[in-house]
Structure formats: structure tokens, C-alpha cells
Scaffold this active site. Structure first.
Site, PDB file in Angstrom:
ATOM      1  N   GLN A 179       0.826  -1.196   0.000  1.00 58.70           N
ATOM      2  CA  GLN A 179       0.000   0.000   0.000  1.00 58.70           C
ATOM      3  C   GLN A 179       0.866   1.254   0.000  1.00 58.70           C
ATOM      4  OE1 GLN A 179      -2.506  -2.182   3.334  1.00 58.70           O
ATOM      5  NE2 GLN A 179      -3.281  -0.110   3.085  1.00 58.70           N
ATOM      6  N   GLU A 214       0.843  -1.679   4.595  1.00 61.12           N
ATOM      7  CA  GLU A 214       1.295  -0.282   4.689  1.00 61.12           C
ATOM      8  C   GLU A 214       2.782  -0.261   5.054  1.00 61.12           C
ATOM      9  OE1 GLU A 214      -1.180   2.496   6.859  1.00 61.12           O
ATOM     10  OE2 GLU A 214       0.407   3.985   6.940  1.00 61.12           O
ATOM     11  N   ARG A 292      -5.152   7.111  17.148  1.00 65.13           N
ATOM     12  CA  ARG A 292      -6.463   7.027  16.485  1.00 65.13           C
ATOM     13  C   ARG A 292      -7.475   6.293  17.383  1.00 65.13           C
ATOM     14  NH1 ARG A 292      -9.057   7.928  11.390  1.00 65.13           N
ATOM     15  NH2 ARG A 292      -7.222   8.867  10.455  1.00 65.13           N
ATOM     16  N   THR A 424      -3.873  11.488  10.606  1.00 63.56           N
ATOM     17  CA  THR A 424      -3.702  12.400  11.736  1.00 63.56           C
ATOM     18  C   THR A 424      -2.303  12.992  11.760  1.00 63.56           C
ATOM     19  OG1 THR A 424      -3.109  10.558  13.166  1.00 63.56           O
ATOM     20  CG2 THR A 424      -5.431  11.195  13.108  1.00 63.56           C
ATOM     21  N   GLU A 695     -12.636   2.281   5.424  1.00 63.17           N
ATOM     22  CA  GLU A 695     -12.576   1.716   6.771  1.00 63.17           C
ATOM     23  C   GLU A 695     -13.860   1.862   7.598  1.00 63.17           C
ATOM     24  OE1 GLU A 695      -9.070   4.284   7.106  1.00 63.17           O
ATOM     25  OE2 GLU A 695      -8.261   2.726   8.415  1.00 63.17           O
TER      26      GLU A 695
HETATM   27  N1  MTE Z   1     -11.128  -3.198   0.377  1.00 62.71           N
HETATM   28  C1  MTE Z   1     -10.567  -4.276  -0.213  1.00 62.71           C
HETATM   29  N2  MTE Z   1     -11.296  -4.989  -1.073  1.00 62.71           N
HETATM   30  N3  MTE Z   1      -9.290  -4.657   0.072  1.00 62.71           N
HETATM   31  C2  MTE Z   1      -8.518  -3.960   0.975  1.00 62.71           C
HETATM   32  O1  MTE Z   1      -7.365  -4.314   1.203  1.00 62.71           O
HETATM   33  N4  MTE Z   1      -8.389  -2.069   2.556  1.00 62.71           N
HETATM   34  C3  MTE Z   1      -9.162  -1.171   3.413  1.00 62.71           C
HETATM   35  C4  MTE Z   1     -10.232  -0.434   2.607  1.00 62.71           C
HETATM   36  N5  MTE Z   1     -10.990  -1.363   1.819  1.00 62.71           N
HETATM   37  C5  MTE Z   1      -9.092  -2.829   1.617  1.00 62.71           C
HETATM   38  C6  MTE Z   1     -10.418  -2.468   1.251  1.00 62.71           C
HETATM   39  C7  MTE Z   1      -8.335  -0.175   4.096  1.00 62.71           C
HETATM   40  S1  MTE Z   1      -7.551  -0.591   5.516  1.00 62.71           S
HETATM   41  C8  MTE Z   1      -8.230   1.110   3.638  1.00 62.71           C
HETATM   42  S2  MTE Z   1      -7.376   2.282   4.481  1.00 62.71           S
HETATM   43  C9  MTE Z   1      -8.874   1.541   2.383  1.00 62.71           C
HETATM   44  O2  MTE Z   1      -9.571   0.473   1.732  1.00 62.71           O
HETATM   45  C10 MTE Z   1      -7.794   2.092   1.464  1.00 62.71           C
HETATM   46  O3  MTE Z   1      -8.279   2.456   0.236  1.00 62.71           O
HETATM   47  P1  MTE Z   1      -9.030   3.840  -0.050  1.00 62.71           P
HETATM   48  O4  MTE Z   1      -8.326   4.900   0.711  1.00 62.71           O
HETATM   49  O5  MTE Z   1      -8.913   3.999  -1.519  1.00 62.71           O
HETATM   50  O6  MTE Z   1     -10.443   3.644   0.412  1.00 62.71           O
HETATM   51  N1  HPA Z   2      -4.343   5.894   8.991  1.00 60.99           N
HETATM   52  C1  HPA Z   2      -3.722   4.938   8.274  1.00 60.99           C
HETATM   53  N2  HPA Z   2      -2.425   4.912   8.081  1.00 60.99           N
HETATM   54  C2  HPA Z   2      -1.687   5.866   8.636  1.00 60.99           C
HETATM   55  C3  HPA Z   2      -2.259   6.887   9.397  1.00 60.99           C
HETATM   56  C4  HPA Z   2      -3.664   6.901   9.589  1.00 60.99           C
HETATM   57  O1  HPA Z   2      -4.251   7.771  10.258  1.00 60.99           O
HETATM   58  N3  HPA Z   2      -1.266   7.680   9.836  1.00 60.99           N
HETATM   59  C5  HPA Z   2      -0.130   7.135   9.351  1.00 60.99           C
HETATM   60  N4  HPA Z   2      -0.370   6.051   8.614  1.00 60.99           N
HETATM   61 MO1  MOS Z   3      -5.995   1.286   6.178  1.00 58.60          MO
HETATM   62  S1  MOS Z   3      -5.615   0.481   8.031  1.00 58.60           S
HETATM   63  O1  MOS Z   3      -5.611   2.893   6.753  1.00 58.60           O
HETATM   64  O2  MOS Z   3      -4.595   0.751   5.378  1.00 58.60           O
END
Ligand code: MTE
Ligand code: HPA
Ligand code: MOS
Length: 747
Positions: A179, A214, A292, A424, A695
Site C-alpha cells: 500500500q 502499509e 487514532r 492524523t 474503513e
Molecule cells: N477493500 C478491499 N477490497 N481490500 C482492501 O485491502 N483495505 C481497506 C479499505 N478497503 C481494503 C479495502 C483499508 S484498511 C483502507 S485504508 C482503504 O480500503 C484504502 O483504500 P481507499 O483509501 O482507496 O479507500
Molecule cells: N491511517 C492509516 N495509516 C496511517 C495513518 C492513519 O491515520 N497515519 C499514518 N499512517
Molecule cells: Mo488502512 S488500516 O488505513 O490501510
């Protein structure tokens, strides 16, 4: 669709295996690898001493995440050395020939151990508003309690994987399932002892990340890159499921103590929360994650006098990391338990206790971190959902069912969600994009976000198609690559489409504006006479296809490539005083869950779920619905069946699907009604007024253990709070039922 393990392997590609410690804490006295090195098929063996740069892949510069153990071993399963061989079987067999001598040291394994020893990865931190201690003293009613909240394995379908291809001059290209390509680039460069420009990371897509990619991808990328650079051959490192579960970080488990003061009306007057999280052996992202959790210990509720403290415990276990919600869910579980405790104490329906404590207008709109909530809609969502899901009627039906059913008991709960959107860590809220328009009118789109199944790429492509008014199929969505858009943030914090959508919009707008200026000049008309319509462009009296205009512009030497950049406005946060506006806005939702439990076995089943979730003006309703459904089920797994167990030696006992139970198709609720809130529209100027969706829905699943706990409370006519920790496994439910029966008997 191609995942990394599907890429045609370059000739002579090596496979890399990491050998693990079987001691949780100790001194690495001797590592004799002579038999490993001479085993069949082995091309290269790496120890900490073979690392030319820094032996560290920590994400925030804490320098406590060794790639390979050096002198000290910090957890059972920590990589000690790596073997690269012609096949993964040969690499694994060779690793088994090593002679390893570790002098055990005393290991700290649990949160309680760490708290007793004051073993922390980072300093404790407190947020405070009002006079919580005084308010507790003067409140008519007071309760104390404790809740334990388990961790969670990401269980992405595609495990951690990197394929490193050596280039010239010691450069390396790594195809990595991450990621956070920029951070992997920095870490690979750091380990190789090379500048960032020697390393390129490419990510077409992940087979799921959920936060687990991440920071956790760097180590394997660095080992594969090191093998590639040392041997001049391509190298792949792909963890198998057991290795992945043992060697990579998970959701933090927490223990939280609370003391709440409230009135006879159930309104909270003072609240003190003390949380402790198991961070594992290093800091990783635990600073921001536990912050968080603190930021979400209010959820949707106004807390006038409040103090939230959190401890980041250092233990000899794998270092815990980001997992959807990033600590937020754990904080929310705590406050929802507090609310239920109040309801049981007063004999209120928990829904009424929730309603009485919701954020409201002026005087009831400031968070524990001194941010004013300007976009609260939790009350609307709860009203709409409790009506559409027939909460009151079902409450009565369930009471009747329970009165007639001695063994099976039903329970019902509604819980809301308010989730803060933005990193954050303020500086992370930036994104970049790169767009080329080719002379045949096809478009190449690139941005810093990564695709993990959440639908980001299609959403950003839609934004670009809309801006040019061309069909979606004309836009090529290209792999994330650190050579195209640099210095990116992780695709995380649900902000992927908010930020990359805006960056791509900026790039597309730049090109569109150049085309407008050109068309006006070319046709000798005013700029406002140029409009883009369904694959065509109208320029005064002239009409031509988008492609024709692009060709003419090219012949006139107009630049058809542009970058775009976005920084989230309005946010600032001062951690010293724990005050500011860390979030651009909040995402909201609410869920009603009905369960049945078997009071003789502790088994539970989710019978029906009704969800109303706000995604603002949806960029793509089909994808958003999928995110809501998937997030809920993942949260349900976390809170009911997914249990991580470490034995007394610090060995993870649950490292395969045989012992670690994620939800299956059969666990889906029979009735699963998910609706996006039709009135939804972001009050802030986000991309087309949409809201982040990745999320927040996970936390809708907090309604599941609350419904279970409601079913248990029915054994005391709803007057006693179930003694239920998370995850609410059959064992825990049964214990809580027995405990409830004993307390009810003693009343
Ligand atoms: N959805 C799918 N199918 N697979 C994933 O790995 N990760 C989640 C969410 N939805 C995820 C998912 C997480 S932890 C986050 S932070 C967000 O997708 C990240 O993508 P976005 O910021 O584009 O929503
Ligand atoms: N969310 C997810 N990943 C992050 C953040 C957060 O707030 N801060 C640093 N990495
Ligand atoms: Mo989502 S835990 O912020 O990759």
C-alpha cells in the site's frame, strides 16, 4: 488480472526463504550457516552482517525494525537469515541445516506483563477536556469496568510478495504488493545503502491489504532486492500463509479500563479511560494507531469532562501494525461498552442511552481533542435506521421469543459510527497524479494511490473520464510506480479516492484548459465557447471528436501531459496540547444487528443486519456497497471468531486457517440489508462531494457483540451487563452466560 506471483519470472529467478527464531527473546550467540551455504540449489545466504546499508525498515525513523535479527532476537518467528535458491523447496531445506544458538532472555508477552514492567515502545499520551476527575466526584452515578479487545490477522488472499529485478549500476526494480510504494522504496534504498533514485517500486494491484501492507511489505522487498543486487539475478520472496501470519504484524489487541460518572437520565458527566495496546517489539505505526484509538474513544458521543490516556506496550511478539480502522475500532468498542453499562445500570434500552449522549448543536459539539463537529448526522441515521429496521417492534418480538425460549436467546443492538477522515499525521495528506493524452485520444492515467480491491483505480479513472467527457474505456489505468509520481503517502486512512481523485482532477483540468485555449485560438472564438460533450468537443459553430482536437493540438505543439497535486485543506493538529482539527470531515453510519445465542454451548449466529451508511455523493455506488458489506463482515470476524493465541513461549499458535477462523459464506447474515444514505453529501469540498468509505463500515460490526451481549443480558431481564470480552467466541459467550446466571441467582 495479474498479481505479482503471476508475472512471468525472469530467467534464473531465485526464490527467497526467511528462517525464523524459535525463541521469543534472546541473544543470538552463534549462527553457523556453512551447511546451508553448500546445500543443493543455494545461490546466496544473507545475515544481518551482509546488509550493505542500514539493517532497518522502520516506517518512522525509530530504527527498531531490523530486516534480519542482529545480536538480539525480539520475538518467536523473527527472521534470522535468508536463503536464496533455485526453488523455494531447496531454500527451505537449506535453511533447516543451519546451526543456531540463542541464549534465552526473559520475555514480556502480554499487555499486563508490559504494564507491570513499564515496558513501552513510545511514551504514554493523554487527551483531556474539562474537569473529568471532579465530574466523576460530583456525578449522581458512577461505574467502573474493564474490557479486553483482541487483535486480528489481515488474512489478505494474496500474502506478502516481492519480485526484484536487478538493473544496471546496482539499480533495482521491485514489483511489490504494498500500500506504500514510496516507503518501500526508501526502505529498500536504506537497506542497500543506495540513494532513493536507484530503486523503483511498482504495484499494479494487491490481492488485499487492509493495512497489512502499509509497512509490512518493506522487509521482504528489501531482502529480495538485496539478493537481486548481490547475485545479479531476479529474486522473488513470497511468504506462505503460516510464514505470513507468524512474521507480519496484526491489529493491536487492547485492554481498556473506564470510570464513568452520569446522571439518572444516562447522560455522561465525566469519563476517564485508560487504554493499553500490545504493540509488539517495535514502534512501527503504533504512535499514530493508538492515537487514532484515542481519537475514536468518543465515537458519536459528546463528552464534556473527559480524560483519555493510552499506553503503547512493548512485548516480545511480532510488531503490530495498521489494520482497517487503524486503532479507531478499538477506541469505539470501549465507549460503546461504557454506554451499554450505563443503560443496564439504569434499566434503559441501550438505544435510548445512545441517543441521550449523541453530539448535538453548540455546547454539545466539541470532541475530546477540541475539534468542533460541524457535520454530525448520527442522529438522522439512527432515526431513519431504527424506523426502517423496525427496532422497537423487534425489541418486543425478541422479548416475547426469549420469554418462551429457555435455551436459545435472541439479542438486538444498534450502534452508530463516526470516523475521522484524514491522516492524523498532517503532512501525509498530500497526493500526486500524472496524465498523458496520446495523439489517438487515448489517456494514460497514473497516481500515487494503490489498488487493493477497494476500487480506487476505477473511481479515479471515472473522475478523469468525467473531466474530459470521454468514455471510461479510453483511460488506461496504469500501475503505481515511484518513477512516475514520487514521494507519495500510503493508500490508507480511507483517503485514497479523496486525495488521488483530486490530484488526478487537477492534472486532467490542466490539460483540458490547454485544449480550450488552443481550440479558441484555432477556431478564432472565445474560450467560453468551447465545451466538452460525450467524446466530442464543440468550439463555436464547429464540432469535432475529442481525438481530432487532440491531434490538432499536438500539431500545434500543445503539451498533452500534466501532473496534478492535492493537499487536504483546513486540517492542523498540535499533539503537544492534543488539540486542533486532525480530520477534514467525518464519515458516519449505523447498523442494527439481531443475533441468536445458544446458552448451553455459547454458539452465536447473526440472523439479520440492517445498515445505513453515509458515503456522501457516491463516486461509485456498487463499489461503495461492496466496501460496506465487506467491511462489516471483516469487523464481524474480528469481534466474534478470529482469535489470536500465543502460547507461554510466545509462539503464535493460530497461524493457519485451521486454527484461525475468518468468516465464511455460511456466516453471512441471512438478511443483510445495506443502504447508502440517499441524502448523503459531504459538507466539505471533497471530490464531487463524496466521502471516504474504506474503513468506516468495519466499525458497524460493533453492533454484533452488542447484540450478543444483549442476548446474554436477557437472562437478567436486561438489568445486568454481560461480562463479555472480544472476540465474542463461543467460549467467551458461554463463560459470560454462566457468569450472568450466577450474578442473577445472587440478586
Ligand atoms: N477493500 C478491499 N477490497 N481490500 C482492501 O485491502 N483495505 C481497506 C479499505 N478497503 C481494503 C479495502 C483499508 S484498511 C483502507 S485504508 C482503504 O480500503 C484504502 O483504500 P481507499 O483509501 O482507496 O479507500
Ligand atoms: N491511517 C492509516 N495509516 C496511517 C495513518 C492513519 O491515520 N497515519 C499514518 N499512517
Ligand atoms: Mo488502512 S488500516 O488505513 O490501510
Amino acid at each position: 488480472m495479474i498479481y505479482i506471483d503471476d508475472i512471468v519470472e525472469p530467467r534464473g529467478c531465485l526464490n527467497v526463504f526467511a528462517a525464523r527464531s524459535s525463541i521469543a527473546h534472546g541473544r543470538l550467540n552463534a549462527l553457523d550457516l556453512s551447511r546451508t551455504r553448500s546445500a543443493p540449489g543455494v545461490a546466496c545466504v544473507l545475515t544481518a552482517a551482509d546488509i550493505p546499508g542500514q539493517n532497518d525498515v522502520s516506517p518512522t525513523g525509530t530504527n527498531d525494525d531490523p530486516c534480519l535479527a542482529d545480536e538480539l532476537v525480539h520475538f518467536h518467528g523473527q527472521p534470522l537469515f535468508a536463503v536464496a535458491a533455485e526453488s523455494i523447496e531447496e531454500a527451505r531445506a537449506a535453511a533447516a541445516l543451519a546451526e543456531i544458538e540463542i541464549d534465552p532472555l526473559e520475555a514480556i508477552l502480554t499487555i499486563e506483563d508490559a504494564m507491570a514492567r513499564k515496558s513501552f515502545v513510545l511514551d504514554p499520551h493523554t487527551m483531556r477536556r474539562g474537569e473529568p476527575r471532579e465530574a466523576l466526584e460530583t456525578s449522581p452515578r458512577r461505574l467502573r469496568g474493564r474490557i479486553e479487545i483482541g487483535g486480528q490477522d489481515h488474512f489478505y488472499l494474496e500474502g506478502q510478495v516481492s519480485l526484484a529485478v536487478p538493473g544496471e549500476d546496482g539499480d533495482v526494480l521491485v514489483h511489490c504488493s504494498t500500500q506504500h510504494p514510496s516507503e518501500v522504496q526508501h526502505n529498500v534504498a536504506k537497506v542497500l545503502g543506495r540513494p532513493d533514485n536507484a530503486v523503483t517500486i511498482e504495484v499494479r494491484r494487491m490481492g488485499g491489504g487492509f493495512g497489512g501492507k502499509e509497512t509490512q511489505a518493506s522487509q521482504w522487498a528489501a531482502l529480495a532486492a538485496l539478493v537481486a543486487v548481490k547475485t545479479g539475478r531476479a529474486a522473488k520472496m513470497r511468504l506462505d500463509r503460516d510464514g505470513d501470519m507468524i512474521m507480519t504484524g496484526k491489529r493491536h489487541d487492547f485492554i481498556a479500563d473506564y470510570e464513568v460518572g452520569f446522571g439518572d437520565d444516562g447522560v455522561i458527566q465525566g469519563l476517564v479511560i485508560d487504554m493499553a495496546a500490545r504493540c509488539g517489539f517495535s514502534a512501527d505505526l503504533s504512535g499514530a494507531i493508538v492515537d487514532r484509538a484515542m481519537f475514536h474513544a468518543d465515537n458519536c458521543y459528546h463528552l464534556d469532562n473527559v480524560e483519555i490516556t493510552a499506553h503503547r506496550c512493548r512485548t516480545n511478539t511480532v510488531s503490530n501494525t495498521a489494520f482497517s480502522g487503524f486503532g479507531g475500532p478499538q477506541g469505539m468498542v470501549v465507549i460503546e461498552r461504557v454506554i451499554e453499562a450505563i443503560a443496564r445500570d439504569l434499566g434503559l434500552d441501550p438505544l435510548d442511552a445512545r441517543r441521550r449522549n449523541l453530539y448535538g448543536g453548540p455546547g454539545r459539539d466539541v470532541t475530546p481533542y477540541h475539534m468542533t463537529v460541524e457535520d454530525n448526522i448520527a442522529d438522522h441515521l439512527i432515526d431513519e435506521l431504527s424506523t426502517s429496521a423496525r427496532y422497537d417492534e423487534r425489541r418486543a418480538e425478541i422479548a416475547a421469543f426469549n420469554a418462551a425460549s429457555p435455551v436459545l436467546k435472541r439479542g438486538l443492538a444498534i450502534t452508530p459510527v463516526k470516523f475521522g477522515i484524514s491522516f492524523t499525521t498532517t503532512f501525509l495528506n498530500q497526493a500526486g497524479a500524472l496524465i498523458h493524452v496520446y495523439t489517438d485520444g487515448s489517456v494514460h492515467l497514473n497516481h500515487g494511490g494503490t489498488e487493493m480491491g477497494q476500487g480506487l483505480f476505477i473511481k479515479v479513472a471515472q473522475v478523469v473520464a468525467e473531466e474530459f467527457q470521454i468514455d471510461l474505456y479510453r483511460i488506461k489505468i496504469s500501475a503505481t510506480n515511484t518513477g512516475k509520481v514520487p514521494n507519495t503517502s500510503a493508500t490508507a486512512a480511507s483517503s485514497g479516492s479523496d486525495m488521488n481523485g483530486m490530484a488526478a482532477l487537477a492534472a486532467a483540468r490542466t490539460i483540458r484548459e490547454r485544449l480550450v485555449v488552443f481550440a479558441a485560438r484555432h477556431f478564432n472564438i472565445a474560450e467560453d465557447e468551447v465545451t466538452f460533450i460525450a467524446n466530442r468537443v464543440r468550439a463555436g459553430d464547429h464540432e469535432l471528436s475529442f481525438t481530432e482536437l487532440v491531434k490538432l493540438a499536438y500539431l500545434d505543439r500543445v503539451q498533452l501531459s500534466a501532473t496534478g497535486f492535492y493537499r487536504t485543506p483546513k486540517i492542523q493538529y498540535d499533539r503537544e496540547t492534543a488539540s486542533g482539527r486532525p480530520f477534514y470531515y467525518f464519515a458516519y453510519g449505523a447498523a442494527v444487528t439481531e443475533v441468536a445465542i445458544d446458552t448451553l454451548t455459547g454458539e452465536s449466529k447473526v440472523l439479520a443486519v440492517d445498515i445505513l451508511h453515509d458515503v456522501g455523493k457516491s463516486l461509485n455506488p456498487v463499489i461503495d456497497l461492496g466496501q460496506v458489506e465487506g467491511g462489516f463482515i471483516q469487523g464481524m470476524g474480528w469481534l466474534t471468531s478470529e482469535e489470536l493465541v500465543w502460547d507461554g513461549n510466545g509462539r503464535l499458535a493460530t497461524h493457519a486457517p485451521s486454527t484461525y477462523k475468518i468468516p465464511t459464506c455460511g456466516d453471512r447474515p441471512e438478511a443483510f440489508n445495506v443502504r447508502l444514505w440517499e441524502r448523503g453529501e459531504n459538507v466539505e469540498e471533497t471530490i464531487h462531494r463524496s466521502k471516504a468509505v474504506g474503513e468506516p463500515p468495519l466499525m458497524l460490526a460493533i453492533s454484533v457483540p452488542h447484540a450478543i451481549s444483549d442476548a446474554i443480558s436477557s437472562l437478567s431481564q436486561g438489568r445486568l451487563l454481560a461480562n463479555l470480552d472480544m472476540p465474542a467466541t463461543p467460549e467467551r459467550i458461554l463463560a459470560a452466560v454462566e457468569n450472568m446466571k450466577a450474578r442473577e441467582g445472587a440478586r
